[in-house]
Enzyme design. Structure first.
Site, PDB file in Angstrom:
ATOM      1  N   GLN A 102       0.907  -1.217  -0.067  1.00 39.72           N
ATOM      2  CA  GLN A 102      -0.020  -0.028   0.151  1.00 39.72           C
ATOM      3  C   GLN A 102       0.829   1.269   0.021  1.00 39.72           C
ATOM      4  OE1 GLN A 102      -3.371  -0.306   3.234  1.00 39.72           O
ATOM      5  NE2 GLN A 102      -2.257  -1.864   3.705  1.00 39.72           N
ATOM      6  N   ASP A 105       6.146   4.895  -1.353  1.00 43.34           N
ATOM      7  CA  ASP A 105       7.643   5.032  -1.116  1.00 43.34           C
ATOM      8  C   ASP A 105       8.223   4.002  -2.078  1.00 43.34           C
ATOM      9  OD1 ASP A 105       7.474   3.950   2.345  1.00 43.34           O
ATOM     10  OD2 ASP A 105       8.406   2.862   0.608  1.00 43.34           O
ATOM     11  N   HIS A 120      -1.244   1.548  -4.343  1.00 41.89           N
ATOM     12  CA  HIS A 120      -1.940   2.859  -4.219  1.00 41.89           C
ATOM     13  C   HIS A 120      -0.804   3.894  -4.790  1.00 41.89           C
ATOM     14  CE1 HIS A 120      -3.985   1.616  -0.155  1.00 41.89           C
ATOM     15  NE2 HIS A 120      -4.635   1.416  -1.375  1.00 41.89           N
ATOM     16  N   CYS A 156       0.066  19.168 -22.494  1.00 40.06           N
ATOM     17  CA  CYS A 156      -1.340  19.962 -22.729  1.00 40.06           C
ATOM     18  C   CYS A 156      -1.660  21.137 -21.600  1.00 40.06           C
ATOM     19  CB  CYS A 156      -2.487  18.819 -22.422  1.00 40.06           C
ATOM     20  SG  CYS A 156      -2.667  18.541 -20.585  1.00 40.06           S
ATOM     21  N   THR A 194       0.326  -2.948   8.713  1.00 37.30           N
ATOM     22  CA  THR A 194      -0.702  -2.233   8.004  1.00 37.30           C
ATOM     23  C   THR A 194      -2.183  -2.207   9.312  1.00 37.30           C
ATOM     24  OG1 THR A 194      -2.648  -1.964   6.254  1.00 37.30           O
ATOM     25  CG2 THR A 194      -1.593  -4.126   6.848  1.00 37.30           C
ATOM     26  N   SER A 195      -2.600  -1.246   9.277  1.00 38.46           N
ATOM     27  CA  SER A 195      -3.692  -1.112  10.335  1.00 38.46           C
ATOM     28  C   SER A 195      -4.939  -1.646   9.759  1.00 38.46           C
ATOM     29  CB  SER A 195      -4.034   0.473  10.573  1.00 38.46           C
ATOM     30  OG  SER A 195      -4.466   1.009   9.341  1.00 38.46           O
ATOM     31  N   GLN A 221       1.223  -3.237  16.934  1.00 35.18           N
ATOM     32  CA  GLN A 221      -0.046  -3.082  17.593  1.00 35.18           C
ATOM     33  C   GLN A 221      -0.959  -4.257  17.312  1.00 35.18           C
ATOM     34  OE1 GLN A 221      -0.472  -0.202  19.338  1.00 35.18           O
ATOM     35  NE2 GLN A 221       1.703   0.470  18.928  1.00 35.18           N
TER      36      GLN A 221
END
Ligand code: BV8
Length: 251
Positions: A102, A105, A120, A156, A194-195, A221
């Site tokens: 996700q 970087d 992403h 453009c 990842t959360s 976590q």
């Protein structure tokens, strides 16, 4: 933790196919703030979802461009951490391992990780807002006059924008389709940092689970993924991943 590391290494060794899913946590020990941390200091008055949207860009293109320019500069100044390098070792031991990230970087690539799917987009790349030469119309940032922010597309004249997926924008179809397919055919899914808040990326572990995969999470976590994980290694990825590689080599 030692026993959990040994058991996880055994499961990885036995795996026919491993797919790795990463979020901002894998870059944390490199000094890249997670998405929500990135709003410290002068950006603290903003909510990420208020900056990373097409509406925010239309409302205030310079503000959004400057936020990404700051993050791009930060990302360029940091280096991969031990966790990224351990994933290169994992891919040497399990060559079919694909990394679905996700993160915007390029730390996976800079650590030598192969076959990285960016769900992403990538912050180092910019494109014409109107994709005037086809989708995506990537423009080399080095060739544009960044005095104007956002700079105009050299083809453009429309605004350039970061080549990332904003909230309410669809993910690149091919990247998402391949990620879903990999989760269906993998027997181990390693979910790192990842959360599990942002969809549709957050749905991928569930897809794997439904197809019989073992879900292993590395995160200091609890997250939205923890409840479906068979194993939760509750520690930073920069510490755990090298230990897993060590245990894999020990065999
Ligand atoms: C979509 C690029 C179809 C940009 C990102 C209501 C209205 C409208 C939309 C929605 C809605 N409800 C849900 C949605 C869908 C929405 C969504 O999920 N919203 C969330 C906020 C609920 N998703 C979308 O809009 C997606 N598109 O669905 O299209 C559509 C179309 C129209 C309308 C609706 C839907 C597009 C999502 C992509 C957004 N772009 N990034 C940019 O970077 O600027 S997302 C961005 O945030 C990151 O890429 C990351 O994926 C995500 C989360 O960031 P963080 O929280 O920082 O990171 P993470 O979640 O990974 O958490 C860090 C974790 O690491 C923590 O758990 C922590 O414990 C752990 N950690 C910390 N240190 C370590 C560690 N782990 C290991 N080691 C450590 N050392």
């Amino acid at each position: 933790m030692e026993q959990a590391i040994q058991e996880t290494a055994k499961r990885l060794r036995e795996a026919k196919r491993v797919t790795v899913l990463t979020g901002a946590g894998v870059s944390k020990e490199s000094g890249v703030p997670t998405f929500r941390d990135a709003l410290e200091g002068l950006w603290s008055q903003y909510n990420p979802e208020d900056l990373a949207t097409p509406q925010a860009f239309q409302r205030n293109p310079k503000l959004v461009w400057d936020w990404y320019a700051m993050r791009r500069e930060m990302a360029g100044k940091v280096s991969p951490n031990a966790g990224h390098y351990a994933l290169t070792e994992l891919q040497k031991l399990k060559p079919d391992t694909v990394i679905v990230t996700q993160n915007v970087d390029d730390l996976h690539e800079r650590a030598g990780n192969q076959d990285v799917i960016h769900l992403h987009g990538q912050i180092a790349r910019v494109r014409c807002y109107d994709n005037c030469q086809g989708s995506p119309t990537i423009v080399d940032l080095a060739t544009v006059d960044a005095m104007q922010t956002p700079p105009p597309c050299p083809h453009c004249g429309a605004y350039l924008r970061p080549d990332v997926v904003w909230f309410s924008e669809s993910l690149p179809m091919d990247a998402l389709a391949r990620a879903y397919e990999l989760c269906k055919i993998s027997d181990v899914i390693l979910v790192i940092g990842t959360s599990g808040i942002v969809s549709p990326a957050s749905e991928l572990p569930q897809v794997g689970l439904k197809h019989g995969a073992t879900i292993i999470e590395i995160n200091p976590q609890y997250s939205m993924i923890t409840r479906i994980a068979h194993t939760h290694l509750e520690a930073p990825s920069g510490q755990v991943l090298p230990l897993l590689i060590e245990a894999l080599h020990a065999e």
